[in-house]
Design a protein around this motif. Sequence first.
Motif, PDB file in Angstrom:
ATOM      1  N   GLU A  20       6.266   2.724  -7.791  1.00  0.00           N
ATOM      2  CA  GLU A  20       7.569   3.281  -7.419  1.00  0.00           C
ATOM      3  C   GLU A  20       8.567   2.153  -7.218  1.00  0.00           C
ATOM      4  O   GLU A  20       8.412   1.325  -6.318  1.00  0.00           O
ATOM      5  N   MET A  21       9.600   2.100  -8.083  1.00  0.00           N
ATOM      6  CA  MET A  21      10.608   1.055  -7.943  1.00  0.00           C
ATOM      7  C   MET A  21      11.543   1.321  -6.773  1.00  0.00           C
ATOM      8  O   MET A  21      11.908   0.401  -6.033  1.00  0.00           O
ATOM      9  N   GLU A  37       8.308  -5.195 -15.793  1.00  0.00           N
ATOM     10  CA  GLU A  37       7.389  -6.133 -16.445  1.00  0.00           C
ATOM     11  C   GLU A  37       6.235  -6.511 -15.525  1.00  0.00           C
ATOM     12  O   GLU A  37       5.070  -6.588 -15.959  1.00  0.00           O
ATOM     13  N   ALA A  38       6.526  -6.727 -14.247  1.00  0.00           N
ATOM     14  CA  ALA A  38       5.476  -7.096 -13.291  1.00  0.00           C
ATOM     15  C   ALA A  38       4.519  -5.937 -13.060  1.00  0.00           C
ATOM     16  O   ALA A  38       3.303  -6.148 -12.912  1.00  0.00           O
ATOM     17  N   ALA A  39       5.035  -4.710 -13.015  1.00  0.00           N
ATOM     18  CA  ALA A  39       4.172  -3.540 -12.833  1.00  0.00           C
ATOM     19  C   ALA A  39       3.222  -3.374 -14.007  1.00  0.00           C
ATOM     20  O   ALA A  39       2.030  -3.082 -13.835  1.00  0.00           O
ATOM     21  N   LEU A 240       8.871  -7.258  -6.373  1.00  0.00           N
ATOM     22  CA  LEU A 240       8.436  -8.572  -6.829  1.00  0.00           C
ATOM     23  C   LEU A 240       7.928  -9.414  -5.673  1.00  0.00           C
ATOM     24  O   LEU A 240       6.846 -10.003  -5.739  1.00  0.00           O
ATOM     25  N   ARG A 241       8.697  -9.458  -4.587  1.00  0.00           N
ATOM     26  CA  ARG A 241       8.293 -10.152  -3.368  1.00  0.00           C
ATOM     27  C   ARG A 241       8.986  -9.482  -2.186  1.00  0.00           C
ATOM     28  O   ARG A 241      10.206  -9.267  -2.220  1.00  0.00           O
ATOM     29  N   ARG A 242       8.213  -9.169  -1.160  1.00  0.00           N
ATOM     30  CA  ARG A 242       8.807  -8.537   0.012  1.00  0.00           C
ATOM     31  C   ARG A 242       9.882  -9.426   0.640  1.00  0.00           C
ATOM     32  O   ARG A 242      10.870  -8.942   1.193  1.00  0.00           O
ATOM     33  N   ALA A 243       9.691 -10.734   0.525  1.00  0.00           N
ATOM     34  CA  ALA A 243      10.649 -11.668   1.122  1.00  0.00           C
ATOM     35  C   ALA A 243      12.025 -11.595   0.472  1.00  0.00           C
ATOM     36  O   ALA A 243      13.016 -12.068   1.046  1.00  0.00           O
ATOM     37  N   ASP A 244      12.096 -10.978  -0.706  1.00  0.00           N
ATOM     38  CA  ASP A 244      13.389 -10.851  -1.380  1.00  0.00           C
ATOM     39  C   ASP A 244      14.284  -9.819  -0.707  1.00  0.00           C
ATOM     40  O   ASP A 244      15.468  -9.737  -1.019  1.00  0.00           O
ATOM     41  N   PRO A 255       3.046  -7.941  -6.786  1.00  0.00           N
ATOM     42  CA  PRO A 255       2.240  -7.833  -8.010  1.00  0.00           C
ATOM     43  C   PRO A 255       0.750  -8.065  -7.826  1.00  0.00           C
ATOM     44  O   PRO A 255      -0.075  -7.326  -8.380  1.00  0.00           O
ATOM     45  N   GLU A 256       0.381  -9.073  -7.045  1.00  0.00           N
ATOM     46  CA  GLU A 256      -1.045  -9.337  -6.844  1.00  0.00           C
ATOM     47  C   GLU A 256      -1.728  -8.164  -6.135  1.00  0.00           C
ATOM     48  O   GLU A 256      -2.890  -7.823  -6.420  1.00  0.00           O
TER      49      GLU A 256
END
Length: 348
Positions: A20-21, A37-39, A240-244, A255-256
């Motif tokens: 879910e984006m 792309e990451a998903a 992509l990153r929660r920190a973003d 992603p990981e």
Amino acid sequence: MIEIDGRSIGVEHPPFIIAEMSGNHNQSLSRAIAIVEAAAEAGAHALKLQTYTADTITLAVSEGAFFINDERSLWKGRNLHDLYQQAYTPWEWHAPIIQCAHELGMLCFSTPFDETAVDFLEDLNMPAYKIASFEIVHLPLIRKAAATGKPLIMSTGMATSAEIDDAVRAAREAGCRDLVLLKCTSTYPATPENSNVLTIPHMRVLFDCEVGLSDHTMGVGAAVAAVAHGATVIEKHFTLRRADGGVDSAFSLEPEEMRALVVETERAWQSLGQVTYGPSNAEQTSMTFRRSLYIAEDIQAGDVLTPENLRCVRPGMGLPPKYYDMLLGRRVNQDVSKGTPMSWGLVG
């Protein structure tokens, strides 16, 4: 079992994983494409959007119930209209996002939040529709989406069994043939203690449809537990990153973690198997290494079997250990060398 755009969903198939984006694109189309792309790289089977505008989901009012005061909310101090204005996915982005997902081998569909969104998404040939937990009481919207004939996935957070029944009836009466209900806890993030995945098999029986989990907990544990209880669809927010940062980043997988979700839920599904006892085909060679009864010293015909010359050891080629007490005190009928597996022929 149902199909969405040729992909089978059911207990005979690995779990269907939806990334879910939501608003994690942070109002950047290039970031949205990077999320797609990451998903895909992480192995998600579908990318899900949300289709609304601030004006189709709420009113431009900044007081009363339109203002978020809940101390526990990630969005405390925001008014609904401003929050949704920040989080919404511009409608002109849908086509390039969908195209990117398709090129990467992923399905892409959306959650419409009003009837105009359904009309818009129909022009984009959606393979399915998702109804959000907060919209499960919006029966006109459910009827509109169901009337397309596309598979319908409905989250059930906050809904009573009677409200779910109303929604299911509305969907089926409007033409929905392929239905998935997702157990959901509508808190952000949710806790494992409030996930109640034991509801999933009950929901399957009660509403006679595919079931899954829309999961707002951190990590993948609740999703794995859900698959163990029959979930065939798992939906998780993705970034992509929660920190973003971003409106939903705090409870989104990176992603990981999405890769771990895909791998571990499939392992959970593979492990279910069937009710069975006794050695499996894969265990046959291991049978050799069970304990069994062996002659532990060189003995001669007429000697008595004792704890010193008859032992329970590995490998498992002798008589089972359950005969140990029965054999002690009996005499062997022939010379026997150390390391001989015990058999009835030695005392018969």
